[in-house]
Design an enzyme around this catalytic site. Structure first.
Site, mmCIF file in Angstrom:
data_model
loop_
_atom_site.group_PDB
_atom_site.id
_atom_site.type_symbol
_atom_site.label_atom_id
_atom_site.label_comp_id
_atom_site.label_asym_id
_atom_site.label_seq_id
_atom_site.Cartn_x
_atom_site.Cartn_y
_atom_site.Cartn_z
ATOM 1 N N LYS A 235 16.222 -88.970 29.077
ATOM 2 C CA LYS A 235 15.559 -88.442 30.269
ATOM 3 C C LYS A 235 14.040 -88.625 30.188
ATOM 4 O O LYS A 235 13.519 -89.010 29.144
ATOM 5 C CB LYS A 235 15.910 -86.949 30.440
ATOM 6 C CG LYS A 235 17.413 -86.709 30.598
ATOM 7 C CD LYS A 235 17.969 -87.392 31.834
ATOM 8 C CE LYS A 235 19.400 -87.019 32.152
ATOM 9 N NZ LYS A 235 20.401 -87.991 31.678
HETATM 10 C C1 PLP Z 1 22.922 -85.989 36.930
HETATM 11 C C2 PLP Z 1 23.208 -85.412 35.578
HETATM 12 N N1 PLP Z 1 23.666 -84.156 35.497
HETATM 13 C C3 PLP Z 1 23.942 -83.573 34.313
HETATM 14 C C4 PLP Z 1 23.783 -84.262 33.139
HETATM 15 C C5 PLP Z 1 24.127 -83.599 31.824
HETATM 16 O O1 PLP Z 1 22.978 -83.449 31.044
HETATM 17 P P1 PLP Z 1 23.085 -83.061 29.495
HETATM 18 O O2 PLP Z 1 23.353 -84.309 28.744
HETATM 19 O O3 PLP Z 1 21.757 -82.452 29.176
HETATM 20 O O4 PLP Z 1 24.194 -82.066 29.368
HETATM 21 C C6 PLP Z 1 23.306 -85.564 33.155
HETATM 22 C C7 PLP Z 1 23.130 -86.286 31.878
HETATM 23 O O5 PLP Z 1 22.900 -87.398 31.702
HETATM 24 C C8 PLP Z 1 23.010 -86.164 34.409
HETATM 25 O O6 PLP Z 1 22.557 -87.421 34.469
#
Ligand code: PLP
Length: 378
Positions: free
Chosen positions: A190
């Site tokens: 990210k």
């Molecule tokens: C749109 C979106 N929502 C949720 C997530 C989940 O994030 P995390 O990996 O921090 O759980 C991601 C992860 O890539 C994402 O791209």
């Protein structure tokens, strides 16, 4: 000299950041407070101030942030609208919280559902409880305020998945401040990272208290109280991750400026070559997590072609819409079709954009894209 390898991801840690992190690690080890200590507190306060909310509560991931938001919206056995063009985690969180996802198709120019699509789904499912809006690639849709207005009028809850949208602003409002709450991700790819991590932002004190309880095994009255009041989980962020987040947050604006200068080169290239892309021109600022472009030709594999020039593309957002994911096949059988996502998702591509690149690198990528597409039959 062989050309620089351009990669889709870059961990932006300077020697100064390393010094800070080494010092923070020593400090944390000396203190013996590994979770819920002063770094967590400082990171939450700094993140809330950045986004412009009263509260921010740190977590171990955005996946758990989404699940907490959905549990707080009480979705058990209720339907929740969600874009099919999102990460698996957005949809899975609805199911983990006990809800039933209703997939929405997307607009071909924004890659997000329109207010009309949400209204249409609400007509088909009058018992719809709410909508999880996803700021895809960091873009806040131009019709976001219409979505907010419709949810308010129709009595739908509105939750934001801001996993891509740190620093994205529309009409002076940050991503995460349009609905009840916003969920951010600090996954390594990210725009800023804590290695693994997430954050929920909200203006509601009671809501923030509930989030703190859910992340900490449901202890409403705090860590030292023996009573478990909510069906929470072990979803805390570590002190070191919070220190990591603090060092990243301090330079988030600089990292976003760098991304913006690269995005501009790509947008100029798309405009001059007649390549369709998702515009961010209506926004005050975009995180530019991804710049989404649409290949004019289905016959060319842009990823493999650019790899020959040492330019490596990361994942698009998203190559496969969620209703086409095998794990959701039973759900998608009950869902209205999503023809635009089916047509557009496989055609999109996202060029590398990191704070280790400069505009010269971006021009090299843009020229390579033009070369590849000009060679291809349209
Ligand atoms: C749109 C979106 N929502 C949720 C997530 C989940 O994030 P995390 O990996 O921090 O759980 C991601 C992860 O890539 C994402 O791209």
């Amino acid at each position: 000299m062989s050309p620089k390898i351009i990669r889709p991801f870059h961990l932006d840690i300077t020697p100064k950041d390393r010094d800070y992190l080494h010092g923070a690690l020593d400090d944390i080890l000396d203190s013996g407070t590994l979770i819920l200590g002063k770094y967590t507190d400082e990171f939450e306060k700094a993140f809330a101030a950045y986004v412009g909310t009263k509260y921010a509560v740190s977590l171990n991931s955005a996946t758990s942030a989404l699940e907490i938001q959905l549990r707080l919206a009480d979705v058990v056995d209720r339907k929740v609208a969600v874009p099919t063009n999102t990460n698996f985690a957005t949809v899975a969180a609805i199911i983990h919280a006990g809800g039933k996802p209703v997939f929405l198709d997307m607009d071909a120019s924004t890659f997000m559902p329109t207010p009309a699509m949400l209204e249409g789904a609400h007509r088909i499912h009058p018992d719809l409880a709410g909508f999880v809006c996803v700021h895809i690639g960091g873009v806040i849709a131009p019709d976001m305020l219409e979505i907010v207005e419709y949810c308010g009028r129709a009595g739908l809850f509105l939750i934001e998945d801001c996993a891509h949208a740190h620093g994205s602003v529309l009409q002076r409002k940050h991503a995460g401040t349009f609905g009840v709450s916003g969920a951010f991700s600090f996954f390594p790819t990210k725009v800023m990272t804590t290695m693994e991590g997430g954050m929920i932002v909200s203006d509601d004190e009671e809501y923030a208290t509930a989030v703190r309880s859910y992340r900490n095994q449901g202890k409403r009255a705090g860590n030292y109280n023996a009573l478990h009041v909510d069906l929470g989980n072990s979803w805390r962020m570590s002190e070191f991750a919070a220190a990591f987040g603090l060092s990243q947050l301090k330079k988030l604006d600089a990292m976003l400026d760098r991304r913006a200068s690269i995005a501009k080169v790509y947008v100029d290239c798309f405009e001059s070559a007649g390549i369709a892309y998702v515009s961010t021109g209506h926004m005050d600022r975009c995180s530019n997590y991804k710049v989404i472009a649409v290949s004019p030709s289905t016959d060319v594999d842009i990823k493999s072609e650019l790899a020959k020039d040492d330019i490596f593309l990361g994942g698009a957002v998203y190559d496969v819409p969620c209703h086409r994911q095998p794990v959701f096949s039973a759900l998608s059988k009950q869902n209205a079709p999503c023809p635009i996502s089916e047509q557009m998702c496989p055609r999109q591509f996202c060029l590398p954009i990191t704070s280790s690149m400069d505009v010269n690198d971006a021009h090299r990528v843009a020229n390579a894209v033009k070369r590849v597409l000009q060679r291809s039959p349209s």
